[in-house]
Design an enzyme around this catalytic site. Structure first.
Site, PDB file in Angstrom:
ATOM      1  N   GLY A   1      -2.686  -1.661   3.824  1.00  0.00           N
ATOM      2  CA  GLY A   1      -3.888  -0.932   3.878  1.00  0.00           C
ATOM      3  C   GLY A   1      -4.005   0.291   3.066  1.00  0.00           C
ATOM      4  N   SER A   2      -3.703   0.124   1.822  1.00  0.00           N
ATOM      5  CA  SER A   2      -3.558   1.296   0.851  1.00  0.00           C
ATOM      6  C   SER A   2      -5.257   1.404   0.482  1.00  0.00           C
ATOM      7  CB  SER A   2      -2.737   1.119  -0.474  1.00  0.00           C
ATOM      8  OG  SER A   2      -3.177   0.014  -1.412  1.00  0.00           O
TER       9      SER A   2
ATOM     10  N   HIS B   1     -10.600  -8.550  -4.605  1.00  0.00           N
ATOM     11  CA  HIS B   1      -9.347  -9.580  -5.108  1.00  0.00           C
ATOM     12  C   HIS B   1      -8.654  -8.956  -6.166  1.00  0.00           C
ATOM     13  CE1 HIS B   1      -7.693 -13.303  -5.385  1.00  0.00           C
ATOM     14  NE2 HIS B   1      -8.167 -13.338  -6.795  1.00  0.00           N
TER      15      HIS B   1
ATOM     16  N   ASP C   1     -13.067 -16.503  -2.598  1.00  0.00           N
ATOM     17  CA  ASP C   1     -12.925 -15.823  -3.719  1.00  0.00           C
ATOM     18  C   ASP C   1     -13.997 -16.163  -4.795  1.00  0.00           C
ATOM     19  OD1 ASP C   1     -10.702 -14.562  -2.614  1.00  0.00           O
ATOM     20  OD2 ASP C   1      -9.211 -15.710  -3.626  1.00  0.00           O
TER      21      ASP C   1
HETATM   22  C1  GRF Z   1      -5.077  -5.753  -2.571  1.00  0.00           C
HETATM   23  O1  GRF Z   1      -4.334  -6.129  -3.773  1.00  0.00           O
HETATM   24  C2  GRF Z   1      -6.173  -6.361  -2.385  1.00  0.00           C
HETATM   25  O2  GRF Z   1      -6.893  -6.729  -3.818  1.00  0.00           O
HETATM   26  C3  GRF Z   1      -5.915  -7.675  -1.838  1.00  0.00           C
HETATM   27  O3  GRF Z   1      -5.128  -7.386  -0.998  1.00  0.00           O
HETATM   28  C4  GRF Z   1      -4.360  -6.268  -1.285  1.00  0.00           C
HETATM   29  C5  GRF Z   1      -4.492  -5.319  -0.291  1.00  0.00           C
HETATM   30  O4  GRF Z   1      -3.438  -4.211  -0.575  1.00  0.00           O
HETATM   31  N1  GRF Z   1      -7.045  -8.548  -1.300  1.00  0.00           N
HETATM   32  P1  GRF Z   1      -3.593  -2.893   0.433  1.00  0.00           P
HETATM   33  O5  GRF Z   1      -3.356  -3.682   1.929  1.00  0.00           O
HETATM   34  O6  GRF Z   1      -4.854  -2.282   0.626  1.00  0.00           O
HETATM   35  O7  GRF Z   1      -2.639  -2.061   0.251  1.00  0.00           O
END
Ligand code: GRF
Length: 202
Positions: A11-12, A106, A142
């Site tokens: 969830g960053s 993505h 995608d």
């Molecule tokens: C990110 O790389 C996003 O592009 C992909 O999944 C990852 C999620 O990372 N869909 P986070 O959970 O938001 O840290």
């Protein structure tokens, strides 16, 4: 504008959207995860955002799971659904129900590398550039219309981990920017195939 955010993991991106919410006119009505141990759920709770965990094990089909998701989201009465690391394929049922209202991020320069392991695939292909894409979600995985991308340079010393970190840093800028276009009603999906910004094809 009210939105719901779907996650499965760290969830960053969610954190970055939470941090930008006021500036981008976004009200996060809830965060929904298909994994109960997703760290993003804790991030949401720390920001006093309602959270839901939906356990796929108690549904016997993808449609049954997605129907539950639809009923929760319909009750929240949101205008936007933000996928932020949501690692479950959405059914046509879900996608058609919320057509034109679902955004995804993505970690590749689509149309290159749909699917998983995008950073390693970019390294293996000796790509000089890699990055992230925000797109509308349509029925093909995608492959929905691309809205905006951020590019990073791939160095010869990059590992999957270092490249993932570089790309994520850009994602955290890219996603709030695109969400703001949407909350300002500048960004639309036309006829299921064309993303437009201020009425012009992107
Ligand atoms: C990110 O790389 C996003 O592009 C992909 O999944 C990852 C999620 O990372 N869909 P986070 O959970 O938001 O840290």
């Amino acid at each position: 504008m009210k939105a719901v955010i779907l996650i499965s993991g760290n969830g960053s991106n969610l954190q970055s959207i939470i941090d930008h919410a006021d500036k981008i006119d976004l009200q996060i009505s809830a965060v929904i995860s298909n994994r109960d141990n997703a760290f993003g759920l804790q991030r949401a709770q720390s920001a006093n955002i309602n959270t839901y965990f939906i356990d796929s094990k108690i549904f016997n089909s993808r449609d049954a799971f997605d129907n539950e998701l639809i009923s929760i989201i319909d009750k929240l009465d949101v205008e936007l659904i933000i996928l932020a690391g949501y690692m479950r394929i959405l059914s046509p049922l879900f996608i058609n129900h919320f057509s034109g209202k679902i955004l995804n991020i993505h970690p590749s320069l689509l149309p290159k590398y749909p699917g998983l392991n995008t950073h390693q695939r970019a390294i293996d292909a000796c790509d000089k550039e890699h990055g992230a894409t925000v797109h509308f979600v349509t029925e093909k995985l995608d492959e929905g219309p691309i809205i905006s991308q951020e590019t990073v340079q791939v160095d010869t010393t990059d590992t999957e981990k270092s490249l993932a970190e570089k790309v994520l840093e850009r994602e955290h800028i890219l996603y709030p920017k695109v969400i703001h276009w949407y909350t300002q009603r500048r960004l639309k999906l036309k006829n299921e195939v064309t993303a437009t910004l201020d009425g012009k094809k992107i």
